[in-house]
Design an enzyme around this catalytic site. Structure first.
Site, PDB file in Angstrom:
ATOM      1  N   MET A  75     -37.481 -12.209  17.392  1.00  9.32           N
ATOM      2  CA  MET A  75     -37.827 -12.577  16.020  1.00  9.32           C
ATOM      3  C   MET A  75     -39.240 -13.136  15.872  1.00  9.32           C
ATOM      4  O   MET A  75     -39.620 -13.602  14.797  1.00  9.32           O
ATOM      5  CB  MET A  75     -36.817 -13.587  15.465  1.00  9.32           C
ATOM      6  CG  MET A  75     -35.401 -13.074  15.433  1.00  9.32           C
ATOM      7  SD  MET A  75     -35.288 -11.531  14.515  1.00  9.32           S
ATOM      8  CE  MET A  75     -33.718 -10.945  15.105  1.00  9.32           C
ATOM      9  N   HIS A  77     -43.231 -12.969  15.375  1.00  7.83           N
ATOM     10  CA  HIS A  77     -44.186 -12.074  14.727  1.00  7.83           C
ATOM     11  C   HIS A  77     -45.329 -11.768  15.689  1.00  7.83           C
ATOM     12  O   HIS A  77     -45.781 -12.662  16.402  1.00  7.83           O
ATOM     13  CB  HIS A  77     -44.761 -12.729  13.469  1.00  7.83           C
ATOM     14  CG  HIS A  77     -43.756 -12.910  12.391  1.00  7.83           C
ATOM     15  ND1 HIS A  77     -42.888 -13.960  12.367  1.00  7.83           N
ATOM     16  CD2 HIS A  77     -43.475 -12.155  11.300  1.00  7.83           C
ATOM     17  CE1 HIS A  77     -42.114 -13.865  11.298  1.00  7.83           C
ATOM     18  NE2 HIS A  77     -42.439 -12.773  10.637  1.00  7.83           N
ATOM     19  N   MET A 115     -44.186 -20.440  20.399  1.00  2.68           N
ATOM     20  CA  MET A 115     -43.515 -19.509  21.302  1.00  2.68           C
ATOM     21  C   MET A 115     -44.510 -18.831  22.239  1.00  2.68           C
ATOM     22  O   MET A 115     -44.197 -18.561  23.400  1.00  2.68           O
ATOM     23  CB  MET A 115     -42.707 -18.470  20.522  1.00  2.68           C
ATOM     24  CG  MET A 115     -41.528 -19.066  19.772  1.00  2.68           C
ATOM     25  SD  MET A 115     -40.428 -20.085  20.798  1.00  2.68           S
ATOM     26  CE  MET A 115     -39.896 -18.902  22.016  1.00  2.68           C
ATOM     27  N   GLU A 116     -45.717 -18.569  21.755  1.00  2.60           N
ATOM     28  CA  GLU A 116     -46.739 -17.969  22.604  1.00  2.60           C
ATOM     29  C   GLU A 116     -47.134 -18.918  23.730  1.00  2.60           C
ATOM     30  O   GLU A 116     -47.300 -18.499  24.884  1.00  2.60           O
ATOM     31  CB  GLU A 116     -47.955 -17.566  21.762  1.00  2.60           C
ATOM     32  CG  GLU A 116     -47.733 -16.348  20.897  1.00  2.60           C
ATOM     33  CD  GLU A 116     -46.802 -16.550  19.693  1.00  2.60           C
ATOM     34  OE1 GLU A 116     -46.385 -15.543  19.109  1.00  2.60           O
ATOM     35  OE2 GLU A 116     -46.498 -17.711  19.334  1.00  2.60           O
ATOM     36  N   ASP A 130     -43.593 -15.671  42.099  1.00  2.87           N
ATOM     37  CA  ASP A 130     -43.596 -14.302  42.613  1.00  2.87           C
ATOM     38  C   ASP A 130     -44.616 -14.119  43.731  1.00  2.87           C
ATOM     39  O   ASP A 130     -44.338 -13.482  44.742  1.00  2.87           O
ATOM     40  CB  ASP A 130     -43.875 -13.316  41.483  1.00  2.87           C
ATOM     41  CG  ASP A 130     -43.943 -11.880  41.985  1.00  2.87           C
ATOM     42  OD1 ASP A 130     -42.964 -11.426  42.612  1.00  2.87           O
ATOM     43  OD2 ASP A 130     -44.977 -11.226  41.774  1.00  2.87           O
TER      44      ASP A 130
END
Length: 162
Positions: A75, A77, A115-116, A130
């Site tokens: 959700m 953008h 969120m970024e 990793d």
């Protein structure tokens, strides 16, 4: 009671329409960390990890993650980011070392960049894991959280000091 903004009339998830929201400068700072053993710490610091420059690769991964957040979080953008800055700081913890990750993201737009920043901090930590897992799979990725944000209708936020 206020209605949920991310549900349509059928009660199904929707992407919120932000076309009427004011464009403002918005920033967000997120943090994460990775706890590593002495061997990994020394390998990163000396540049002798087999997969290369761990922090440089993790930094690029973090920038890429911020730019691609809308492809990962349904959700969100798609945003045009003005900047992504990732900084690292080491702290010794007994026989281990903790790599602290700080990500600052900025845009001028109609929705925030929390969120970024969080996605970037997570991807940065995962990339460190990793690149070092061949040495020790026991690394611990620490808490990932929003430190602060500015701009937008909900106003500014700053996490209280502990």
């Amino acid at each position: 009671m206020e209605s949920f903004t991310h549900f349509n009339e059928q009660g199904r998830a929707k992407m919120v329409d932000i076309s009427d929201k004011e464009e403002t400068v918005r920033t967000a700072v997120a943090k994460s960390s990775v706890l590593v053993n002495k061997q990994i710490y020394e390998g990163i610091q000396s540049g002798h990890m087999k997969k290369g420059d761990v922090l440089a690769v993790a930094q690029v991964a973090g920038v890429m993650a911020a730019k691609n957040t809308a492809q990962l979080i349904p959700m969100c953008h798609p945003l045009s980011l003005s900047g992504v800055d990732i900084a690292f700081d080491w702290k010794e913890e007994g026989s281990s070392h903790r790599l602290h990750i700080r990500v600052a993201v900025k845009t001028k737009g109609s929705t925030g960049v929390e969120m970024e920043a969080l996605t970037s901090a997570s991807a940065t930590a995962l990339t460190v894991y990793d690149m070092c897992k061949a040495v020790d799979k026991g690394m611990v990725i620490g808490e990932t959280y929003l430190e602060e944000k500015t701009g937008g209708k909900s106003g500014d936020f700053k996490r209280a000091s502990e």
